[in-house]
Design a protein around this motif. Structure first.
Motif, PDB file in Angstrom:
ATOM      1  N   GLY A 144       8.987  -4.929  -0.773  1.00  0.00           N
ATOM      2  CA  GLY A 144       8.993  -3.627  -0.108  1.00  0.00           C
ATOM      3  C   GLY A 144       9.616  -2.547  -0.983  1.00  0.00           C
ATOM      4  O   GLY A 144       9.148  -1.416  -1.028  1.00  0.00           O
ATOM      5  N   MET A 145      10.671  -2.927  -1.705  1.00  0.00           N
ATOM      6  CA  MET A 145      11.352  -1.970  -2.587  1.00  0.00           C
ATOM      7  C   MET A 145      10.451  -1.588  -3.758  1.00  0.00           C
ATOM      8  O   MET A 145      10.356  -0.419  -4.116  1.00  0.00           O
ATOM      9  N   VAL A 146       9.786  -2.592  -4.340  1.00  0.00           N
ATOM     10  CA  VAL A 146       8.889  -2.294  -5.461  1.00  0.00           C
ATOM     11  C   VAL A 146       7.744  -1.396  -4.979  1.00  0.00           C
ATOM     12  O   VAL A 146       7.359  -0.437  -5.653  1.00  0.00           O
ATOM     13  N   GLU A 147       7.233  -1.671  -3.785  1.00  0.00           N
ATOM     14  CA  GLU A 147       6.172  -0.840  -3.224  1.00  0.00           C
ATOM     15  C   GLU A 147       6.686   0.574  -2.944  1.00  0.00           C
ATOM     16  O   GLU A 147       5.976   1.563  -3.189  1.00  0.00           O
ATOM     17  N   ALA A 148       7.912   0.683  -2.453  1.00  0.00           N
ATOM     18  CA  ALA A 148       8.479   2.010  -2.191  1.00  0.00           C
ATOM     19  C   ALA A 148       8.598   2.797  -3.494  1.00  0.00           C
ATOM     20  O   ALA A 148       8.269   3.985  -3.547  1.00  0.00           O
ATOM     21  N   CYS A 149       9.078   2.143  -4.576  1.00  0.00           N
ATOM     22  CA  CYS A 149       9.170   2.804  -5.888  1.00  0.00           C
ATOM     23  C   CYS A 149       7.774   3.208  -6.342  1.00  0.00           C
ATOM     24  O   CYS A 149       7.572   4.305  -6.857  1.00  0.00           O
ATOM     25  N   ASN A 150       6.805   2.334  -6.151  1.00  0.00           N
ATOM     26  CA  ASN A 150       5.426   2.628  -6.522  1.00  0.00           C
ATOM     27  C   ASN A 150       4.968   3.931  -5.876  1.00  0.00           C
ATOM     28  O   ASN A 150       4.392   4.794  -6.524  1.00  0.00           O
ATOM     29  N   GLN A 151       5.272   4.080  -4.595  1.00  0.00           N
ATOM     30  CA  GLN A 151       4.821   5.274  -3.880  1.00  0.00           C
ATOM     31  C   GLN A 151       5.639   6.499  -4.251  1.00  0.00           C
ATOM     32  O   GLN A 151       5.087   7.570  -4.484  1.00  0.00           O
ATOM     33  N   GLU A 152       6.959   6.337  -4.305  1.00  0.00           N
ATOM     34  CA  GLU A 152       7.825   7.479  -4.616  1.00  0.00           C
ATOM     35  C   GLU A 152       7.542   8.019  -6.020  1.00  0.00           C
ATOM     36  O   GLU A 152       7.584   9.212  -6.256  1.00  0.00           O
ATOM     37  N   LEU A 153       7.307   7.116  -6.944  1.00  0.00           N
ATOM     38  CA  LEU A 153       7.121   7.514  -8.338  1.00  0.00           C
ATOM     39  C   LEU A 153       5.650   7.739  -8.663  1.00  0.00           C
ATOM     40  O   LEU A 153       5.298   8.043  -9.793  1.00  0.00           O
ATOM     41  N   ASN A 154       4.784   7.548  -7.661  1.00  0.00           N
ATOM     42  CA  ASN A 154       3.347   7.736  -7.875  1.00  0.00           C
ATOM     43  C   ASN A 154       2.806   6.916  -9.028  1.00  0.00           C
ATOM     44  O   ASN A 154       2.102   7.431  -9.896  1.00  0.00           O
ATOM     45  N   LEU A 155       3.163   5.648  -9.050  1.00  0.00           N
ATOM     46  CA  LEU A 155       2.757   4.794 -10.172  1.00  0.00           C
ATOM     47  C   LEU A 155       1.303   4.346 -10.050  1.00  0.00           C
ATOM     48  O   LEU A 155       0.697   3.926 -11.025  1.00  0.00           O
ATOM     49  N   GLY A 156       0.752   4.401  -8.850  1.00  0.00           N
ATOM     50  CA  GLY A 156      -0.634   4.016  -8.679  1.00  0.00           C
ATOM     51  C   GLY A 156      -0.892   2.529  -8.860  1.00  0.00           C
ATOM     52  O   GLY A 156      -1.970   2.121  -9.287  1.00  0.00           O
ATOM     53  N   LEU A 157       0.119   1.707  -8.537  1.00  0.00           N
ATOM     54  CA  LEU A 157      -0.053   0.254  -8.680  1.00  0.00           C
ATOM     55  C   LEU A 157      -0.877  -0.296  -7.527  1.00  0.00           C
ATOM     56  O   LEU A 157      -0.727   0.130  -6.379  1.00  0.00           O
ATOM     57  N   PHE A 158      -1.708  -1.284  -7.841  1.00  0.00           N
ATOM     58  CA  PHE A 158      -2.450  -1.995  -6.803  1.00  0.00           C
ATOM     59  C   PHE A 158      -1.521  -2.996  -6.130  1.00  0.00           C
ATOM     60  O   PHE A 158      -0.520  -3.405  -6.723  1.00  0.00           O
ATOM     61  N   PRO A 159      -1.867  -3.412  -4.899  1.00  0.00           N
ATOM     62  CA  PRO A 159      -1.006  -4.379  -4.195  1.00  0.00           C
ATOM     63  C   PRO A 159      -0.729  -5.632  -5.030  1.00  0.00           C
ATOM     64  O   PRO A 159       0.390  -6.143  -5.024  1.00  0.00           O
ATOM     65  N   GLU A 160      -1.727  -6.121  -5.765  1.00  0.00           N
ATOM     66  CA  GLU A 160      -1.483  -7.338  -6.555  1.00  0.00           C
ATOM     67  C   GLU A 160      -0.558  -7.048  -7.740  1.00  0.00           C
ATOM     68  O   GLU A 160       0.151  -7.942  -8.199  1.00  0.00           O
ATOM     69  N   ASP A 161      -0.536  -5.806  -8.216  1.00  0.00           N
ATOM     70  CA  ASP A 161       0.420  -5.431  -9.270  1.00  0.00           C
ATOM     71  C   ASP A 161       1.840  -5.462  -8.718  1.00  0.00           C
ATOM     72  O   ASP A 161       2.768  -5.947  -9.371  1.00  0.00           O
ATOM     73  N   VAL A 162       1.993  -4.907  -7.525  1.00  0.00           N
ATOM     74  CA  VAL A 162       3.312  -4.877  -6.882  1.00  0.00           C
ATOM     75  C   VAL A 162       3.814  -6.306  -6.687  1.00  0.00           C
ATOM     76  O   VAL A 162       4.979  -6.617  -6.934  1.00  0.00           O
ATOM     77  N   THR A 163       2.906  -7.189  -6.274  1.00  0.00           N
ATOM     78  CA  THR A 163       3.277  -8.595  -6.087  1.00  0.00           C
ATOM     79  C   THR A 163       3.694  -9.227  -7.415  1.00  0.00           C
ATOM     80  O   THR A 163       4.698  -9.945  -7.476  1.00  0.00           O
ATOM     81  N   SER A 164       2.960  -8.953  -8.479  1.00  0.00           N
ATOM     82  CA  SER A 164       3.284  -9.541  -9.784  1.00  0.00           C
ATOM     83  C   SER A 164       4.639  -9.052 -10.290  1.00  0.00           C
ATOM     84  O   SER A 164       5.439  -9.838 -10.811  1.00  0.00           O
ATOM     85  N   ILE A 165       4.905  -7.768 -10.139  1.00  0.00           N
ATOM     86  CA  ILE A 165       6.199  -7.223 -10.561  1.00  0.00           C
ATOM     87  C   ILE A 165       7.321  -7.868  -9.760  1.00  0.00           C
ATOM     88  O   ILE A 165       8.341  -8.289 -10.308  1.00  0.00           O
ATOM     89  N   SER A 166       7.113  -7.983  -8.445  1.00  0.00           N
ATOM     90  CA  SER A 166       8.141  -8.581  -7.585  1.00  0.00           C
ATOM     91  C   SER A 166       8.414 -10.017  -8.011  1.00  0.00           C
ATOM     92  O   SER A 166       9.574 -10.461  -8.011  1.00  0.00           O
TER      93      SER A 166
END
Ligand code: HEC
Length: 111
Positions: free
Chosen positions: A78-100
């Motif tokens: 959830g935190m990685v996804e929040a950073c993704n949105q706040e920072l406008n990184l444009g990561l796909f859900p599977e990217d967020v999962t891989s980073i996590s």
């Protein structure tokens, strides 16, 4: 970054994700499909560490606090996804999962 929004997002994200966090492994079930190599690349690409280092000093890893408010696989994602949105990184859900999955392997070690 609006802290309240992030916390609210975390709470809703962790209730959805938290439900499934039963089984452990190199990549936990909840992070099914995670690509650890790709996650490492994304972390380098998006300068996650550079910014954390500016804020927290040292090697930047002090920001990852397994005993803090990030206390489950669901909350971490959830935190990685929040950073993704706040920072406008444009990561796909599977990217967020891989980073996590990489952060969990190296720092949090949630099961
Ligand atoms: C522009 C600066 C910046 C960038 C870029 C950034 N972060 Fe962060 N990150 C922060 C700050 C500041 C916090 C601390 C927020 C807080 O404690 O309220 C944080 C906290 C976190 C946490 C929670 C740590 C904990 O245990 O409490 C995680 C996980 C995280 N960031 C992941 C990432 C990832 C992954 C990336 C790259 C995709 C990233 N961040 C990019 C500034 C940044």
């Amino acid at each position: 970054m609006s802290h309240k929004r992030v916390v609210r997002f975390l709470l809703s994200a962790s209730s959805v994700w938290g439900a499934a966090s039963a089984l452990a492994g190199a990549v936990p079930d909840l992070y099914h499909g995670a690509d650890l190599k790709h996650g490492e690349q994304l972390i380098a690409e998006h300068k996650c560490t550079a910014c954390h280092q500016r804020k927290f000093g040292g090697d930047g890893n002090a920001i990852y606090r397994p005993a803090g408010r990030i206390n489950s696989l669901g909350a971490l994602r959830g935190m990685v996804e929040a950073c993704n949105q706040e920072l406008n990184l444009g990561l796909f859900p599977e990217d967020v999962t891989s980073i996590s999955a990489v952060l969990n392997r190296d720092h949090y070690r949630f099961k």
